[in-house]
Design a protein around this motif. Structure first.
Motif, mmCIF file in Angstrom:
data_model
loop_
_atom_site.group_PDB
_atom_site.id
_atom_site.type_symbol
_atom_site.label_atom_id
_atom_site.label_comp_id
_atom_site.label_asym_id
_atom_site.label_seq_id
_atom_site.Cartn_x
_atom_site.Cartn_y
_atom_site.Cartn_z
ATOM 1 N N GLU A 1 0.837 -1.195 0.000
ATOM 2 C CA GLU A 1 0.000 0.000 0.000
ATOM 3 C C GLU A 1 0.874 1.249 0.000
ATOM 4 N N GLY A 2 0.424 2.262 -0.728
ATOM 5 C CA GLY A 2 1.073 3.574 -0.695
ATOM 6 C C GLY A 2 0.070 4.558 -0.122
ATOM 7 N N ASN A 3 0.558 5.501 0.700
ATOM 8 C CA ASN A 3 -0.401 6.378 1.378
ATOM 9 C C ASN A 3 -0.029 7.862 1.246
ATOM 10 N N ASP A 4 -0.853 8.708 1.822
ATOM 11 C CA ASP A 4 -0.640 10.160 1.736
ATOM 12 C C ASP A 4 0.579 10.615 2.545
ATOM 13 N N GLN A 5 1.140 9.729 3.358
ATOM 14 C CA GLN A 5 2.348 10.067 4.119
ATOM 15 C C GLN A 5 3.610 9.692 3.331
ATOM 16 N N MET A 6 3.403 9.309 2.049
ATOM 17 C CA MET A 6 4.534 8.960 1.171
ATOM 18 C C MET A 6 5.334 7.786 1.716
ATOM 19 N N LYS A 7 4.609 6.749 2.135
ATOM 20 C CA LYS A 7 5.270 5.541 2.618
ATOM 21 C C LYS A 7 4.652 4.313 1.949
ATOM 22 N N PHE A 8 5.485 3.305 1.715
ATOM 23 C CA PHE A 8 5.000 1.989 1.311
ATOM 24 C C PHE A 8 4.754 1.171 2.584
ATOM 25 N N SER A 9 3.760 0.314 2.559
ATOM 26 C CA SER A 9 3.477 -0.518 3.731
ATOM 27 C C SER A 9 4.453 -1.685 3.845
ATOM 28 N N ALA B 1 -1.001 15.676 -6.978
ATOM 29 C CA ALA B 1 -0.223 16.101 -5.812
ATOM 30 C C ALA B 1 0.405 14.935 -5.068
ATOM 31 N N MET B 2 -0.194 13.740 -5.208
ATOM 32 C CA MET B 2 0.229 12.600 -4.379
ATOM 33 C C MET B 2 0.021 11.295 -5.137
ATOM 34 N N GLY B 3 0.570 11.219 -6.362
ATOM 35 C CA GLY B 3 0.478 9.965 -7.108
ATOM 36 C C GLY B 3 1.503 8.983 -6.574
ATOM 37 N N HIS B 4 1.227 7.690 -6.791
ATOM 38 C CA HIS B 4 2.198 6.670 -6.386
ATOM 39 C C HIS B 4 2.333 5.614 -7.480
ATOM 40 N N ASN B 5 3.551 5.173 -7.694
ATOM 41 C CA ASN B 5 3.797 3.997 -8.509
ATOM 42 C C ASN B 5 4.807 3.141 -7.764
ATOM 43 N N ALA C 1 10.099 13.642 -5.242
ATOM 44 C CA ALA C 1 10.448 13.739 -3.815
ATOM 45 C C ALA C 1 10.038 12.539 -2.969
ATOM 46 N N HIS C 2 9.243 11.617 -3.505
ATOM 47 C CA HIS C 2 8.790 10.513 -2.669
ATOM 48 C C HIS C 2 9.928 9.555 -2.294
ATOM 49 N N TYR C 3 10.845 9.341 -3.240
ATOM 50 C CA TYR C 3 11.995 8.477 -2.914
ATOM 51 C C TYR C 3 12.830 9.108 -1.794
ATOM 52 N N ILE C 4 13.013 10.415 -1.899
ATOM 53 C CA ILE C 4 13.868 11.121 -0.931
ATOM 54 C C ILE C 4 13.319 11.000 0.491
ATOM 55 N N VAL C 5 11.994 11.030 0.614
ATOM 56 C CA VAL C 5 11.414 10.940 1.960
ATOM 57 C C VAL C 5 11.177 9.492 2.384
ATOM 58 N N GLY C 6 11.641 8.557 1.575
ATOM 59 C CA GLY C 6 11.649 7.169 2.026
ATOM 60 C C GLY C 6 10.638 6.235 1.396
ATOM 61 N N MET C 7 10.035 6.653 0.285
ATOM 62 C CA MET C 7 9.059 5.771 -0.364
ATOM 63 C C MET C 7 9.827 4.802 -1.265
ATOM 64 N N LYS C 8 10.393 3.803 -0.601
ATOM 65 C CA LYS C 8 11.250 2.845 -1.290
ATOM 66 C C LYS C 8 11.292 1.540 -0.501
ATOM 67 N N GLY C 9 11.870 0.547 -1.120
ATOM 68 C CA GLY C 9 12.025 -0.742 -0.466
ATOM 69 C C GLY C 9 13.031 -1.560 -1.227
ATOM 70 N N VAL C 10 13.217 -2.789 -0.785
ATOM 71 C CA VAL C 10 14.211 -3.628 -1.440
ATOM 72 C C VAL C 10 13.675 -5.059 -1.603
ATOM 73 N N ILE C 11 13.959 -5.616 -2.748
ATOM 74 C CA ILE C 11 13.663 -7.038 -2.979
ATOM 75 C C ILE C 11 14.986 -7.773 -2.778
ATOM 76 N N VAL C 12 15.010 -8.626 -1.777
ATOM 77 C CA VAL C 12 16.229 -9.386 -1.480
ATOM 78 C C VAL C 12 16.116 -10.724 -2.200
ATOM 79 N N VAL C 13 16.957 -10.901 -3.189
ATOM 80 C CA VAL C 13 16.911 -12.122 -4.009
ATOM 81 C C VAL C 13 17.970 -13.101 -3.509
ATOM 82 N N THR C 14 17.481 -14.292 -3.178
ATOM 83 C CA THR C 14 18.391 -15.345 -2.726
ATOM 84 C C THR C 14 18.515 -16.426 -3.786
ATOM 85 N N ALA C 15 19.615 -17.153 -3.739
ATOM 86 C CA ALA C 15 19.879 -18.184 -4.734
ATOM 87 C C ALA C 15 18.816 -19.278 -4.659
ATOM 88 N N GLU C 16 18.586 -19.950 -5.775
ATOM 89 C CA GLU C 16 17.598 -21.032 -5.837
ATOM 90 C C GLU C 16 17.937 -22.152 -4.877
#
Ligand SMILES: [Cu+2]
Length: 151
Positions: A30-38, A64-68, A136-151
Motif C-alpha cells: 500500500e502507498g499512502n498520503d504520508q509517502m510511505k509503502f506498507s 499532488a500525491m500519485g504513487h507507482n 520527492a517521494h523516494y527522498i522521503v523514504g518511499m522505497k524498499g528492497v527485494i532481497v533475491v536469494t539463490a535457488e
C-alpha cells in the motif's frame, strides 16, 4: 485487476509455497498520503515469479500525491533514477532515458486505484531497490528492497 483474480493469485501462491521449482508469491503493497509503502522488504528466490500489487490507499489527488512502484535493476542508481524521474512529468515520472534500468513498473496511481506487476525475479542474487518515482517521494523514504536469494 479484479478482487477475484487477486484472491486466485494469493491462493495459488500459498499452494505453491514449499515447492521451489514452481515458487511464486504475491505481495500487496500500500502507498499512502504520508509517502510511505506498507512493505519495505520482500524476499524472493532467484528465478521465481513475483507479483506485486500496489494499492494507493490515500485520498489526495493524483497530481499532488500519485504513487507507482518501480523495480530497478541491481546495477541502477536509485537516487539518480529518482532525480531524472522528477523531471519527467510527461511520462508519468518514468525517465525515458533510463527505461533500461527498470525491471517492472506499475502505472502511476491516483487515490483508491491499484495496479499489479508480475515478473520473473532475476537469477542474480542481491538487493534490488523499488521506489515510487513521484517527485520527492523516494527522498522521503518511499522505497524498499527485494532481497533475491539463490535457488
Ligand atoms: Cu509516491
Amino acid at each position: 485487476m479484479t478482487l477475484t483474480k487477486n484472491l486466485f493469485l494469493a491462493l495459488a501462491g500459498l499452494a505453491l509455497i514449499g515447492s521451489s521449482a514452481f515458487a511464486a508469491q504475491t505481495v500487496v503493497v500500500e502507498g499512502n498520503d504520508q509517502m510511505k509503502f506498507s512493505v519495505n522488504r520482500i524476499e524472493a528466490v532467484a528465478g521465481s515469479e513475483l507479483t506485486i500489487v500496489l494499492k494507493n490507499v490515500g485520498s489526495m489527488p493524483k497530481a499532488a500525491m500519485g504513487h507507482n512502484l518501480v523495480v530497478l535493476h541491481k546495477s541502477a542508481n536509485p537516487a539518480a533514477f529518482a532525480q531524472a524521474a522528477a523531471a519527467s512529468p510527461a511520462t508519468e515520472y518514468i525517465p525515458a532515458a533510463m527505461k533500461d534500468q527498470i525491471l517492472a513498473t506499475t502505472k502511476m496511481l491516483g487515490p483508491k486505484e491499484e495496479d499489479s506487476i508480475t515478473f520473473t525475479v532475476p537469477s542474480e542474487p542481491g538487493e534490488y531497490v523499488y521506489l515510487c518515482s513521484f517527485p520527492a517521494h523516494y527522498i522521503v523514504g518511499m522505497k524498499g528492497v527485494i532481497v533475491v536469494t539463490a535457488e
